[in-house]
Write a protein that holds these residues in place. Structure first.
Motif, PDB file in Angstrom:
ATOM      1  N   VAL A  16      11.960 -40.735   0.781  1.00 58.12           N
ATOM      2  CA  VAL A  16      12.126 -42.038   0.148  1.00 58.12           C
ATOM      3  C   VAL A  16      10.743 -42.501  -0.307  1.00 58.12           C
ATOM      4  O   VAL A  16       9.805 -42.548   0.485  1.00 58.12           O
ATOM      5  N   ARG A  17      10.623 -42.876  -1.574  1.00 57.81           N
ATOM      6  CA  ARG A  17       9.319 -43.173  -2.154  1.00 57.81           C
ATOM      7  C   ARG A  17       9.285 -44.564  -2.788  1.00 57.81           C
ATOM      8  O   ARG A  17      10.332 -45.166  -3.075  1.00 57.81           O
ATOM      9  N   GLU A  27      11.871 -46.682  -5.416  1.00 57.68           N
ATOM     10  CA  GLU A  27      13.226 -46.137  -5.437  1.00 57.68           C
ATOM     11  C   GLU A  27      14.210 -47.106  -4.786  1.00 57.68           C
ATOM     12  O   GLU A  27      13.840 -47.880  -3.890  1.00 57.68           O
ATOM     13  N   HIS A  28      15.443 -47.051  -5.231  1.00 55.33           N
ATOM     14  CA  HIS A  28      16.498 -47.867  -4.643  1.00 55.33           C
ATOM     15  C   HIS A  28      17.099 -47.145  -3.438  1.00 55.33           C
ATOM     16  O   HIS A  28      17.361 -45.944  -3.494  1.00 55.33           O
ATOM     17  N   ALA A  37       9.880 -48.921  -1.138  1.00 54.38           N
ATOM     18  CA  ALA A  37      11.166 -48.767  -1.813  1.00 54.38           C
ATOM     19  C   ALA A  37      11.905 -50.105  -1.813  1.00 54.38           C
ATOM     20  O   ALA A  37      11.456 -51.085  -1.205  1.00 54.38           O
ATOM     21  N   PRO A  43      20.714 -43.963  -6.193  1.00 51.81           N
ATOM     22  CA  PRO A  43      19.885 -44.404  -5.070  1.00 51.81           C
ATOM     23  C   PRO A  43      20.047 -43.462  -3.880  1.00 51.81           C
ATOM     24  O   PRO A  43      20.981 -42.650  -3.817  1.00 51.81           O
ATOM     25  N   HIS A  44      19.136 -43.565  -2.935  1.00 52.54           N
ATOM     26  CA  HIS A  44      19.396 -43.009  -1.608  1.00 52.54           C
ATOM     27  C   HIS A  44      20.469 -43.895  -0.959  1.00 52.54           C
ATOM     28  O   HIS A  44      20.537 -45.099  -1.233  1.00 52.54           O
ATOM     29  N   GLY A  90      21.088 -40.028  -4.571  1.00 48.67           N
ATOM     30  CA  GLY A  90      20.035 -39.025  -4.594  1.00 48.67           C
ATOM     31  C   GLY A  90      19.991 -38.257  -3.288  1.00 48.67           C
ATOM     32  O   GLY A  90      19.697 -37.057  -3.261  1.00 48.67           O
TER      33      GLY A  90
END
Length: 523
Positions: A66-67, A70-71, A94, A118-119, A140
């Motif tokens: 997770v970066r 990002e959502h 994030a 998104p994650h 993702g």
């Protein structure tokens, strides 16, 4: 200058518990449930322990790739894990997207599409229960708070990972995404920045400080996916108030808990406070030490305010009502004291925060707004969200030269108080304010636990009522209560548990009207 400087810094969710722990490391957080993220932590922890948990989960999220920017959709069981995950996600830069556990799987899938791969953070019960299999294609990656799945990564397995430093994003960068109530259809995704959340924090902090001057225990029953919880936590944590977080609003359980901890501040939804009216009669006096009752979401019935204030043994308890919306935060405020009886005007929701929010009422038909001819309520606030994710045109339609249309109708009195009469979509032509009539019925019929006036298939106002312990409605008492009120159909009695509700326990009036029509067609 100080207020402006605070507002420009932006609220920092990722380090909230860490900063609170640096000031008040021994302060405590009490839960009425166990955490999936840390089942061994128990239901009572210091703020320093919670800060460590957030930092640990952030490091695991980083390890799971997770970066920043990002959502990350969070859709899990209804626990405080949601809030802690939001802080951990923010800590790595994030953007947490918080979706209520009450949303159905198809709605979650549609909101994930708007978030653009998104994650997804969820738990086994939710993943294998309500969520459709398409979430694996929409996400993702899928991350589990506990347990295992062949197509998901378990955060619990990522032990011993390298600790990562917090990532600080600019104050105008998205920092949190929540969804609207969905009372009028599919929820919208509201984008908050650090700056807009700080703008909501500021008036609420200033409103509390003159009232609560010493350390008080605060108990909260607020939706874990609502932005209000984060500003309430920030105020409490940074002031060193012990915090009790509830996931279960059952009056019997709450009475036992409050009888032991004796909270000085209560923060809850209006419908939660309605359920807690029974605590006023509990011989254990669970509300005896409450100095401040706080409700941020909608207007509340005067009967509820009266009963709760009378249950406090503090010298001068207050009930603070903040009227606002997910999109703009709190905009006007009103305080009730014991001097106001159950017949007090509940439609007066208060006045704006000087220098921070403003409100106006715009005519719907060219005539001046009044009680008999309510207008559109519009507000200005620096706490306004920046857009609806994936629906910028829909967001723009509610703006007019910086004024945000609330979707409510009302008027301002000669003294400047804003009176909220109805949601625009709930207006019944020729009836007047449904909310005012509901206030009157609550004041006159003690057995009512809920009453919602909705339009029937022929346009007639239909009262849907719920009673204590689901006992049959006393029709004689009802006939006496409706005398002198606008004409209505005979009441329809439902169980409170069967009413369609949002994440913040508001009744979905349009959905209720649809169900009532369908039920009538089936008979």
């Amino acid at each position: 200058m100080l207020l402006q400087r605070i507002g420009n810094r932006g609220i920092r969710l990722g380090t909230l518990f860490e900063r609170a722990a640096s000031r008040h490391p021994a302060n405590v957080l009490v839960l009425d449930h166990d955490l999936a993220l840390a089942p061994d932590l128990g239901r009572r922890a210091t703020v320093a322990e919670v800060a460590e948990l957030v930092a640990e989960q952030a490091s695991r999220l980083w390890e799971a790739r997770v970066r920043p920017g990002e959502h990350v959709v969070v859709h899990t069981s209804d626990t405080f894990d949601i809030t802690l995950l939001a802080c951990a996600i923010s800590r790595v830069g994030a953007v947490p997207v918080l979706l209520s556990p009450q949303l159905d799987g198809d709605t979650v899938a549609e909101l994930m599409r708007r978030a653009d791969r998104p994650h997804l953070v969820t738990d086994p019960a939710t993943l294998e229960g309500s969520l459709p299999g398409t979430v694996f294609d929409l996400a993702g990656s899928v991350l589990l708070t506990s347990g295992h799945h062949d197509r998901a990564v378990s955060l619990a397995d990522l032990t011993g990972v390298r600790r990562v430093a917090p990532v600080t994003m600019p104050p105008d960068h998205p920092t949190l995404i929540t969804h609207t109530s969905g009372t009028t259809g599919l929820p919208k995704l509201a984008v908050h920045t650090g700056r807009t959340l700080q703008a909501r924090y500021r008036p609420q902090r200033l409103a509390v400080e003159p009232i609560v001057r010493k350390r008080e225990t605060i108990a909260m029953h607020v939706s874990f996916v609502h932005s209000r919880l984060f500003t309430a936590l920030a105020i409490s944590l940074l002031k060193g108030f012990p915090i009790v977080v509830l996931s279960d609003a059952d009056p019997e359980r709450v009475a036992g808990l409050f009888a032991g901890i004796r909270p000085g501040i209560l923060e809850a939804h209006p419908n939660t406070f309605m359920r807690w009216e029974s605590l006023a009669d509990d011989p254990r006096e669970p509300l005896a030490n409450v100095k401040l009752f706080s409700s941020t979401f909608d207007a509340i019935h005067p009967r509820t305010v009266h009963r709760l204030l009378r249950a406090s043994r503090r010298r001068a308890p207050l009930f603070g009502q903040l009227y606002g919306q997910s999109e703009v935060g709190p905009t006007v405020v009103r305080a009730y004291t014991r001097r106001r009886g159950p017949e007090a005007d509940g439609r007066c929701v208060g006045r704006p925060f000087p220098g921070m929010t403003d409100v106006r009422v715009v005519s719907r038909d060219g005539r001046p707004p009044s009680e008999s001819n309510p207008g559109h309520i519009e507000v200005r606030s620096d706490g306004r969200i920046t857009t609806y994710l994936g629906e910028p045109e829909r967001y723009a339609r509610q703006l007019s030269d910086g004024w945000w249309r609330m979707g409510d109708v009302g008027y301002r009195s000669r003294w400047g108080c804003l009176h909220l009469l109805d949601r625009e979509v709930d207006l019944i032509p020729g009836f007047g304010s449904t909310l005012a009539v509901e206030d009157a019925l609550f004041a006159k019929v003690d057995a009512l636990t809920e009453v919602i006036i909705i339009p029937g298939p022929d346009g007639t106002a239909v009262p849907v009522v719920c009673t204590k312990d689901d006992k049959p409605l006393d029709r004689e008492a009802w006939r006496g209560a409706v005398a002198g009120l606008p004409a209505m159909a005979e009441p329809v009695q439902w169980r409170l548990a069967d009413l369609p509700q949002t994440a913040t326990t508001k009744i979905k009036r349009l959905e209720l009207a649809r169900r009532l029509t369908t039920a009538g067609q089936d008979t």
